[in-house]
Design an enzyme around this catalytic site. Structure first.
Site, PDB file in Angstrom:
ATOM      1  CE  LYS B  50      -1.705  31.437  16.021  1.00  0.00           C
ATOM      2  NZ  LYS B  50      -2.995  31.527  16.727  1.00  0.00           N
ATOM      3  CB  SER B 299      -0.536  29.302   8.738  1.00  0.00           C
ATOM      4  OG  SER B 299      -0.590  27.916   8.993  1.00  0.00           O
TER       5      SER B 299
END
Lengths: 314, 314
Positions: B50, B299
């Site tokens: 992110k 991720s």
């Protein structure tokens, strides 16, 4: 004694590229004691830095030598490194392991296509030289060889490229192949950067040797007490000479400090390190070292799942 | 609807360089089902991809906008990403979190220098917009924004650069910012590479939506059943449009399969992945996907220590 040169290491970098992963430096915003970067060699294909030295050594052999294969004696990361590198070259590899080696390590070595040769405990080296005589294969030693040292030194080149103003680089020490190569690269490329060795208190033969200025022998029984099972070897005259020339200092860490470093790396850096690979971070956390930007080399991650689970649940 | 372009993502790559780690592709010789590489975004400074989208979004703001600060509502990786990126720019960040958020997550966000604003459960978005009105700060949304998508897309550029002949790239999907960016980059750079989404069975709203060709709503209660707590959001019209344009297929995985992938990554790849970050590997392990060279995007790695310990000891 001839030491490995920066040019040797730069040549090795060209050889290992494409086989060894070019690991990044990982910044650690969570680091409690000043800026820290990790060099995650536990992410190499075999889970440890040893792929660099093994691959460079085999790449330096002649075609005729390679055609006869390679031999290694090891039950750990070096065995897997030689097996993996041999497969990359499409050549045979014999790996001699004592018959009490855990099945999981034997399977991992076989999975890389090597021929595992079981031998009686204490007979690894003898059996390996027998295979050399029988087959003409070349022995790839775990650390006591200039090509192995040059291969490991490519880690130091990468650190110097990525963080040329690092103040201190922390490196686990055992046989000394890793720190010999890293220190040679760093001190020739970034002379202002200090290189410090970190060693378990329970296998602190290198600290004793550097203090006395000569190789000091610790018994195998003493060295085997540490959970850092990759750090139970002793330097050779060759690796000791590199350390005397280039290493700025050495600290030792306790078993509890090593465990704490393994847990912190898993929880904060998202890295699984074996105890041997985490001693550098234990040094950062628990010892007073030169201030400023620190780099810790995480040398490997091949920890037994049961031990990892125990460390993370305690 | 205007989709993010390859040029947008290439421009984002220039912005995030130096803040986001340029993660390598990690080959996995232990992979049981054909060649596999991992893209370890769990090694970013905040432990998740992110940072790329948050940083790109703030970099695209004007100096005047940045002077007024940024706001985000999130209790997870996006909060830490916005806080970290804001500190890199030296600007204020307000992070709105529900008052039942675990203390450890609040502390992590505060450690990056952000101001944590507690609010009643279910009031995050309302409170964030209040702060925007009160202060003039800019809201940085977790996925529903072209600059966020372009930032996440830099992962796809790096994969296309490092393995241009990849056959399939596996990407966790939730709100869809990650896969929208990655798929846009991959399909424009390496059109022969397939991009597949992987989603928990218990939060399979995207699979349902792609099957029906329209956004299908799943209740929050249903989506919250999965342990993959980063995959409980639903796509927006913007991210769904990218997926309809570029994603080749989607598979779902069970909770047990996700846990198995987390354990395998720790034991074989030496990586700590959060359940949300490991679904891509669960897809590789347990579903029939296009054959050939596979890349799995990991991720993130911000898993609760107790959950990690439980998964690794079971």
């Amino acid at each position: 004694m001839d030491l490995v040169t920066l040019a040797d290491i730069e040549a090795a970098a060209g050889r290992v590229a494409g086989t060894a992963v070019r690991t990044p430096l990982l910044p650690c915003p969570w680091a409690p004691r000043g800026p820290l970067w990790l060099k995650p060699e536990n992410l190499q294909p075999i889970g440890a830095f040893k792929i660099r030295g093994a691959y460079n050594t085999i790449a330096r052999m002649t075609d005729e030598q390679r055609a006869l294969g390679v031999v290694a004696y090891s039950s750990g990361n070096h065995a897997q490194a030689v097996a993996y590198a041999a497969r990359e070259f499409g050549i045979r590899a014999w790996i001699v392991v004592p018959e009490d080696t855990p099945r999981v390590k034997i399977d991992a070595t076989r999975a890389h296509g090597a021929e595992v040769v079981l031998c009686a405990v204490g007979q690894r080296e003898t059996r390996a030289y027998e295979i050399v005589e029988e087959t003409g294969a070349t022995l790839v030693p775990p650390f006591d060889h200039p090509d192995v040292i040059a291969g490991q030194g490519t880690i130091g080149l990468e650190i110097a490229d990525d963080l040329p103003d690092a103040d201190v680089v922390l490196v686990p020490v055992s046989g000394g192949g890793l720190i010999s190569g890293v220190a040679t690269a760093i001190k020739n490329r970034s002379p202002k950067t200090q290189v410090w060795a970190v060693e378990p208190e329970l296998a602190a033969d290198t600290a004793a040797s550097l203090a006395e200025g000569r190789l000091v022998d610790w018994s195998v029984a003493d060295r085997n007490r540490t959970i850092a099972d990759g750090l139970r070897s002793q330097p050779s005259p060759l690796t000791f000479a590199h350390q005397q020339a280039y290493v700025d200092g050495i600290v030792t860490v306790s078993e509890d400090e090593i465990r704490a470093a393994v847990a912190l790396l898993a929880h904060k850096a998202n890295l699984v390190a074996e105890p041997s690979g985490a001693v550098s971070v234990a040094g950062y956390l628990f010892r007073d070292l030169p201030e400023g930007k620190a780099v810790a080399v995480i040398s490997g991650g091949n920890v037994d799942p049961a031990m990892l689970s125990e460390i993370l649940s305690s």
